[in-house]
Structure formats: C-alpha cells, structure tokens
Design an enzyme around this catalytic site. Structure first.
Site, mmCIF file in Angstrom:
data_model
loop_
_atom_site.group_PDB
_atom_site.id
_atom_site.type_symbol
_atom_site.label_atom_id
_atom_site.label_comp_id
_atom_site.label_asym_id
_atom_site.label_seq_id
_atom_site.Cartn_x
_atom_site.Cartn_y
_atom_site.Cartn_z
ATOM 1 N N ASP A 1 65.808 5.631 56.724
ATOM 2 C CA ASP A 1 65.042 6.137 55.584
ATOM 3 C C ASP A 1 64.040 7.225 55.993
ATOM 4 O O ASP A 1 63.264 7.703 55.164
ATOM 5 C CB ASP A 1 64.316 4.996 54.869
ATOM 6 C CG ASP A 1 63.277 4.306 55.762
ATOM 7 O OD1 ASP A 1 63.051 4.770 56.899
ATOM 8 O OD2 ASP A 1 62.693 3.291 55.323
ATOM 9 N N ASP B 1 22.357 25.554 126.167
ATOM 10 C CA ASP B 1 21.275 26.496 125.873
ATOM 11 C C ASP B 1 21.708 27.336 124.673
ATOM 12 O O ASP B 1 22.695 28.069 124.746
ATOM 13 C CB ASP B 1 21.028 27.391 127.088
ATOM 14 C CG ASP B 1 19.921 28.410 126.846
ATOM 15 O OD1 ASP B 1 19.342 28.426 125.742
ATOM 16 O OD2 ASP B 1 19.645 29.197 127.772
ATOM 17 N N HIS C 1 34.972 30.221 101.278
ATOM 18 C CA HIS C 1 33.700 30.918 101.463
ATOM 19 C C HIS C 1 33.467 31.135 102.954
ATOM 20 O O HIS C 1 34.096 30.493 103.787
ATOM 21 C CB HIS C 1 32.538 30.116 100.857
ATOM 22 C CG HIS C 1 32.497 28.694 101.329
ATOM 23 N ND1 HIS C 1 33.126 27.666 100.664
ATOM 24 C CD2 HIS C 1 31.914 28.119 102.418
ATOM 25 C CE1 HIS C 1 32.930 26.527 101.305
ATOM 26 N NE2 HIS C 1 32.202 26.770 102.384
ATOM 27 N N ARG D 1 43.713 21.158 107.806
ATOM 28 C CA ARG D 1 43.160 20.498 106.626
ATOM 29 C C ARG D 1 42.331 21.551 105.907
ATOM 30 O O ARG D 1 41.495 22.213 106.512
ATOM 31 C CB ARG D 1 42.308 19.292 107.034
ATOM 32 C CG ARG D 1 41.573 18.608 105.878
ATOM 33 C CD ARG D 1 40.154 19.147 105.777
ATOM 34 N NE ARG D 1 39.297 18.372 104.873
ATOM 35 C CZ ARG D 1 38.092 18.765 104.472
ATOM 36 N NH1 ARG D 1 37.588 19.914 104.883
ATOM 37 N NH2 ARG D 1 37.384 18.023 103.668
ATOM 38 N N ASP E 1 39.574 22.793 103.474
ATOM 39 C CA ASP E 1 38.338 22.445 102.786
ATOM 40 C C ASP E 1 38.411 22.922 101.335
ATOM 41 O O ASP E 1 38.951 23.993 101.050
ATOM 42 C CB ASP E 1 37.171 23.112 103.517
ATOM 43 C CG ASP E 1 35.822 22.719 102.970
ATOM 44 O OD1 ASP E 1 35.524 21.516 102.934
ATOM 45 O OD2 ASP E 1 35.062 23.628 102.582
ATOM 46 N N GLU F 1 41.949 19.059 100.748
ATOM 47 C CA GLU F 1 40.851 18.203 100.284
ATOM 48 C C GLU F 1 40.810 18.262 98.759
ATOM 49 O O GLU F 1 40.419 19.255 98.168
ATOM 50 C CB GLU F 1 39.507 18.670 100.848
ATOM 51 C CG GLU F 1 38.343 17.819 100.350
ATOM 52 C CD GLU F 1 36.979 18.468 100.535
ATOM 53 O OE1 GLU F 1 35.974 17.764 100.384
ATOM 54 O OE2 GLU F 1 36.931 19.690 100.807
ATOM 55 N N HIS G 1 32.964 12.715 106.677
ATOM 56 C CA HIS G 1 31.680 13.389 106.876
ATOM 57 C C HIS G 1 30.975 13.648 105.552
ATOM 58 O O HIS G 1 29.798 14.023 105.545
ATOM 59 C CB HIS G 1 31.896 14.710 107.617
ATOM 60 C CG HIS G 1 32.693 15.706 106.845
ATOM 61 N ND1 HIS G 1 34.043 15.566 106.610
ATOM 62 C CD2 HIS G 1 32.332 16.868 106.237
ATOM 63 C CE1 HIS G 1 34.473 16.580 105.897
ATOM 64 N NE2 HIS G 1 33.456 17.388 105.650
ATOM 65 N N ASP G 2 31.680 13.486 104.431
ATOM 66 C CA ASP G 2 31.101 13.716 103.111
ATOM 67 C C ASP G 2 30.721 12.433 102.383
ATOM 68 O O ASP G 2 30.315 12.495 101.214
ATOM 69 C CB ASP G 2 32.080 14.513 102.239
ATOM 70 C CG ASP G 2 32.158 15.976 102.629
ATOM 71 O OD1 ASP G 2 31.129 16.529 103.060
ATOM 72 O OD2 ASP G 2 33.246 16.570 102.512
ATOM 73 N N ASP H 1 25.068 12.550 104.192
ATOM 74 C CA ASP H 1 24.750 13.648 105.098
ATOM 75 C C ASP H 1 23.234 13.899 105.111
ATOM 76 O O ASP H 1 22.626 14.021 104.057
ATOM 77 C CB ASP H 1 25.512 14.883 104.595
ATOM 78 C CG ASP H 1 25.048 16.197 105.212
ATOM 79 O OD1 ASP H 1 24.540 16.176 106.336
ATOM 80 O OD2 ASP H 1 25.214 17.238 104.549
ATOM 81 N N ARG I 1 26.239 11.425 110.025
ATOM 82 C CA ARG I 1 26.708 12.338 111.063
ATOM 83 C C ARG I 1 25.915 12.169 112.350
ATOM 84 O O ARG I 1 25.613 13.137 113.045
ATOM 85 C CB ARG I 1 26.632 13.788 110.573
ATOM 86 C CG ARG I 1 27.437 14.044 109.309
ATOM 87 C CD ARG I 1 27.260 15.446 108.767
ATOM 88 N NE ARG I 1 28.013 15.648 107.529
ATOM 89 C CZ ARG I 1 28.067 16.784 106.845
ATOM 90 N NH1 ARG I 1 27.403 17.845 107.290
ATOM 91 N NH2 ARG I 1 28.758 16.873 105.725
#
Length: 623
Positions: free
Chosen positions: A94, A149, A259, A342, A344, A373, A446-447, A513, A517
């Site tokens: 229908d 140094d 960057h 890897r 970033d 990532e 590390h994050d 952080d 670390r």
C-alpha cells in the site's frame, strides 16, 4: 533463527565479510524484519562520501524464516576508496513503510547511517610493526652519558647538573613557558641501553623529535637536516639504528611537518641563523612556506602559538623539501637507518600532503611504516570541514590508538566492560584490518599524564603547583600498581602494537607536561613492575596468536572482561577483573588443559567451560 535484531552489521549472517572491505570486494547484506510487520519490499540506500553518489538497490525477498522475512543482496564495493554510508528502506504494497538505520526503525527522513569503509589494499601494510612491541622515548630524558655544554646551540638553553631534578614548569617573566631546560639525554645514551630494551622484547623504538630545535621537546624544528647537537650527530643516529638492528629493534622518527619553530633556519625570527628566513625577507627561499597577513608580524601559527609558525604544505618547494625531492627529509632519514615515521598532528596535514609522504616512504624504503597522530576514530574523522582519508590505502598505514586508551581507562576506573567492547568493536569494524592490526596502542604518551598516576590518584589536584609536587601515597601507589598490571596485560593482549612510554614499566609518576617527562630513574626502577613487563613481552614474543590472531569476546559485564586471540591451532585467552570485588566468571574452553602464563596456575575445564574465581584487580593470560 531467533535473534531479536532485524540487522546487525557485526553479525555474519547479516553482513559478510565483517567490517571494512577492499575496493571491488563483494559484500552480502541480509535483513530480517518480522513477518507481522507486513513489509513486501526492501532497498539498500547508499551514499558515497567522496564521489557524492546516491543509489538505491532493491533486495531480493528470500521468503520467511520462522517469524521473520529474509531480504538479501550482494553489493560490489566501489572501485575507488570510499566511505559508504547506508541504511535500509522498507515498504508495503500500500506504499506505507519506514527506514531502518543504526537507531532502529524511523520515518523522520534523517537516518543514522551505518558506515562501510572501502579501502585500497594495493600497497600492503608491513606486519612487523603491529606484531611487535613499541617503546617511546623522549630523548632528552632517557639516558645521558655526560653533562653537555649548551654554548652555541640554538635557544637559550640551561642544562640540569642533577639528573633527578624536576623539569621546569613555571612561566618566565613574560608569562611564557619556554621549555629551555635540558637534561642532556643523547642518542649514544639510548644506544647504551638497547640491551635493556631487548629484555623487554621491544621491536620498535619510537623517538620523539631528534632534529635541531630550540626547546627540550623539539616539536619546534629548527633544522630538519641536522640532529640536535645535544643529542649527537648524524653518525650517532646511524650508529643507533645499526646497533638497534642487532638487537632486533627498528627505529621510527617523529615527523613534525605542520609547523616549524620561529627560531629556525626557515623562519629565523630571532636571527640566530646566518641565512635569511621568512621572517626577515620576502625574498627568502622559505617565504612561501608560511602565510602572512601581513608580513612580517602577523602570521598563521599552530593553535596561535607564535613560536610555532604554521607551514603551507601546498608550497611546491616545501613539499619537495619534506617529501618529493631525492634527498627529502623523509627519504634522507630513512636511508640513514630509520624504518618509519610517526606524524605529529596528522589531522592537520592535508590528505594530498599525507599521500606524498606515504609515496616518499614507499619509494625510499619499502617495508617502512607511516603512522599518524589522530585522537579519534580515524576512519571517519572530519578535520577542517573535510572528511579525512587517513586509512583508505594511500596515506598512513595505521594510527595512534587514542580510542583504545580512552576506553581502557574508562573500564579500569569503574566503567562497564561492555562499553569497552562496544568502543573497540566500532574501531575494528571501521578500520581496514591492516590498519586495525597496525595500530599503536598505549596507556600513556608524552602528551598524557603518567598511567600510574592516573590509575592511583583518587582526584586530579586543582593547581599546577600541586600537580608539580604530587606523589602517590604508599596506599595510592599500591592501588595504582595493581590496576596498572591489569592495564598492561590488556594492552599486550589486544591486537596492534603495545607501546610503552619510557619509564611506565619502571613505575614513573607525573601529571601533564612537563611532569610526565621526567628523567628515567636508572637504578631506582620498580623491579617487580619491570619484571612483569618483561614477562608480558615474553608471552607476546612467544605466542603468534597475540601477534597475529583475531579477537573474540567471551565475557563482558561490569568489571569482568574476557577475550580470546586465535591463530591457526593456537589460542590465548585474556581474562580481567578490574573491579574492587571478587568476581566469578565462566568462559568457554575447548582444550583439555589451561594455565595462566603469568602465574603458572593451572585450571581444569569442566564440560567445555572454565569457571574462574577472580580476586580484585586480576589479569590472567591463559594458554
């Protein structure tokens, strides 16, 4: 058939094969509404994400099966990689009817489609990464052989004389945290500790950035062609890779290509380098790497951080420098001994640029790995208003598995094991199998805060000063260690590469952080915990089922979780009670004997069932 659902894409009689499919692969769909609903027709409604194509395919009515009516069809997947979104449309003679989608029947015209990932498998994913164990090192903090140094190095560096100092975290007089305090870890230092990593059965060494940079984290690259002098030289890097190979370990590098540093050869905002950077002249060869509006003071920067000017990846010279050129950054360091990269913030790199990186990897060193990532489900992520193609065959081989960490922590901290299973089955369903089995799984990086701190601390201190000084109490540490053993066993038993963040196996603590670390506590490791990680490595190394096997969930309720990993005639069964109370669990067992690899405890199956009495915070790896 008495199953209560009309369609479940995870059920093989409704959809086969399971999960993602290759281009042009045939897919069987079967839906089974109740006969009493009166449907006479059914169509598969599809939408292709990238081509925009929309189609309907009517299913064949196969007739009744008990109280249900079966409709089925076979669909050939698209010839090109795609995300195929689909739902079903039912109607009666229908003309009445409705849609069926992931939320059930609906008639509002806004279906919540199921996802079918269609990927290109013409460039195979190397198996070595997913089958092995990864160890992540923050190079400045792992091992130093002498106090360096910093004179003459880029950045206003300070070196801690005391290896056990806490990292600096307070802002300077301008209110900025510059990360200019160094501890002097080096590549030679890492090379001197390869035997310890081999004892952990590590097969992949993942290094945070090693190129010359003004900050201790080195995510603000100053010169992609040079190892940071505090870490050593290119010869030291080549030596590390060669020595690692003798221990059965490959090295992968951290590529920060979204960057650069403002204090770099390319931007040169501080005039440190003798060549002309983009911040100094519009005639600089690097000027079109960046976006100014206007030059020189206003420029695009990563998340607005002015020390991290964003790169225009579509620049021809930048693409050639990083990827396409014969001596590009990608190719050069693979030839120097690296076995992969890897990437970033991969979700901020355009798909076209990611494809160029992948091509460079495949050309320079076939069999190398390219990982990205991405913090979410990478199969369907939208970044910068575009659906991404990370896993469709021409970009990354695999991703960092943040969804695993999120789901595991939720389960370990009191969540229901069913939620963990649902989250992980979504990933398994959406990811191409090569990507699922090549995921980088982890409990911390590390994050993120140190996993022992996360599991042991009842709350997160409010102020950064409180977090800087925080140490677990003896009771909290005991609680955290008990949960960490469960977490580590889960990590090692799950498909993909288990990744250890340096020092987690030694019992290191710390919030975000830079507290996560700290320097590796040589001579002060938690030896019992370290021995536990060695034992897990032995099991992973010796059991092909844990390296290659499928996954089948056997139990998931409350604090209890069990799954098996099988390859040919070998099966390993992982059993967990993450709760504070004892738990009785029954799991199916087809073998005549059962033994926990971690403790040697034997179990006796009865009528094909193992009945297990699990104390709180327990993990069993039964072979």
């Amino acid at each position: 058939m008495s199953e209560p659902f009309v369609f479940d894409p995870r059920y093989e009689l409704c959809k086969a094969p399971f999960g993602a499919v290759r281009c042009r692969q045939s897919v069987l769909f079967c839906v089974r509404p109740l006969v009493r609903e009166g449907f006479t027709h059914c169509a598969l409604v599809i939408h292709l994400e990238f081509s925009g194509l929309r189609e309907e395919h009517e299913l064949h009515c196969d007739g009744p099966e008990g109280d249900r009516l079966r409709f089925s069809m076979t669909l050939d997947a698209p010839q090109q990689p795609e995300l195929l979104w689909y739902h079903f449309r039912f109607w009666r003679e229908d003309g009445s009817g409705c849609d069926l989608d992931g939320s059930g029947y609906r008639s509002d015209g806004f279906p919540a489609d199921w996802q079918l990932t269609v990927y290109d498998d013409s460039h195979p994913t190397p198996r070595w990464f997913g089958e092995g164990i990864t160890y992540q090192i923050f190079p400045d903090r792992f091992c130093r052989l002498s106090v360096p140094d910093p004179a003459g190095m880029v950045g206003d560096r300070m070196v801690h004389e005391n290896w056990e100092d806490a990292p600096d975290w307070r802002p300077d007089e301008t209110g900025e945290v510059r990360n200019r305090d160094f501890f002097g870890g080096s590549l030679q230092g890492i090379a001197s500790r390869l035997a310890e990593l081999e004892q952990l059965h590590v097969t992949t060494l993942y290094l945070c950035p090693v190129f010359e940079s003004a900050s201790n984290h080195r995510y603000n690259t100053a010169d992609y062609t040079k190892i940071d002098p505090m870490l050593g030289t290119e010869e030291d890097f080549r030596f590390l890779c060669a020595q690692a190979e003798t221990h059965g370990i490959r090295v992968i590098l951290d590529g920060v290509f979204n960057h650069t540093g403002s204090n770099s050869v390319y931007f040169n905002a501080e005039g440190f380098y003798p060549t002309v950077g983009a911040a100094q002249s519009q005639d600089s060869p690097y000027f079109n790497w960046y976006t100014f509006h206007p030059w020189p003071d206003d420029y695009e920067a990563w998340w607005g951080i002015r020390t991290l000017p964003a790169v225009n990846e579509s620049s021809a010279s930048y693409g050639a420098f990083i990827a396409d050129g014969e001596n590009s950054v990608i190719r050069r360091w693979l030839r120097a001994g690296a076995s992969g990269w890897r990437l970033d913030v991969a979700d901020e790199l355009p798909d076209e640029f990611l494809a160029r990186l992948r091509s460079a990897v495949d050309i320079a060193k076939p069999g190398s790995i390219l990982l990205g990532e991405v913090w979410e489900d990478g199969s369907n992520k939208i970044a910068y208003s575009r659906r991404r193609k990370y896993l469709l065959g021409s970009e990354t081989h695999g991703l960092m598995n943040y969804p695993f960490r999120t789901a595991a922590l939720a389960y370990l901290q009191g969540g229901d094991a069913c939620s963990f299973v649902q989250a992980m089955e979504t990933i398994r369903e959406n990811y191409p199998p090569p990507a699922f089995y090549s995921a980088m799984n982890f409990l911390g990086t590390h994050d993120t805060a140190r996993i022992l701190t996360v599991l042991g601390a009842p709350t997160v201190p409010e102020s950064k000063a409180e977090r800087a000084d925080f140490l677990l109490s003896p009771n909290q540490r005991t609680e955290g260690l008990a949960l960490l053993r469960v977490a580590a066993a889960l990590l090692y038993a799950f498909p993909g590469s288990p990744m250890i963040y340096y020092g987690d196996e030694a019992g290191m603590e710390g919030w975000e952080d830079p507290f996560n670390r700290g320097t590796y506590p040589w001579g002060k490791e938690d030896q019992a915990l370290q021995a536990f990680y060695v034992r897990l490595g032995q099991l992973r190394h010796s059991r092909v089922s844990l390296r290659r096997g499928d996954i089948r969930y056997l139990y998931a309720a409350g604090s209890g979780l069990a799954f098996s990993r099988s390859w040919e005639d070998e099966t390993t069964t992982a059993v967990f009670n993450a709760g504070r109370e004892p738990l009785t669990m029954e799991v199916p067992w087809v073998f005549s004997a059962a033994r926990d690899f971690l403790t040697g405890r034997a179990f006796s199956p009865v009528d094909g069932v193992l009945k297990l009495e699990l104390p709180p915070r327990t993990a069993l790896l039964i072979i």
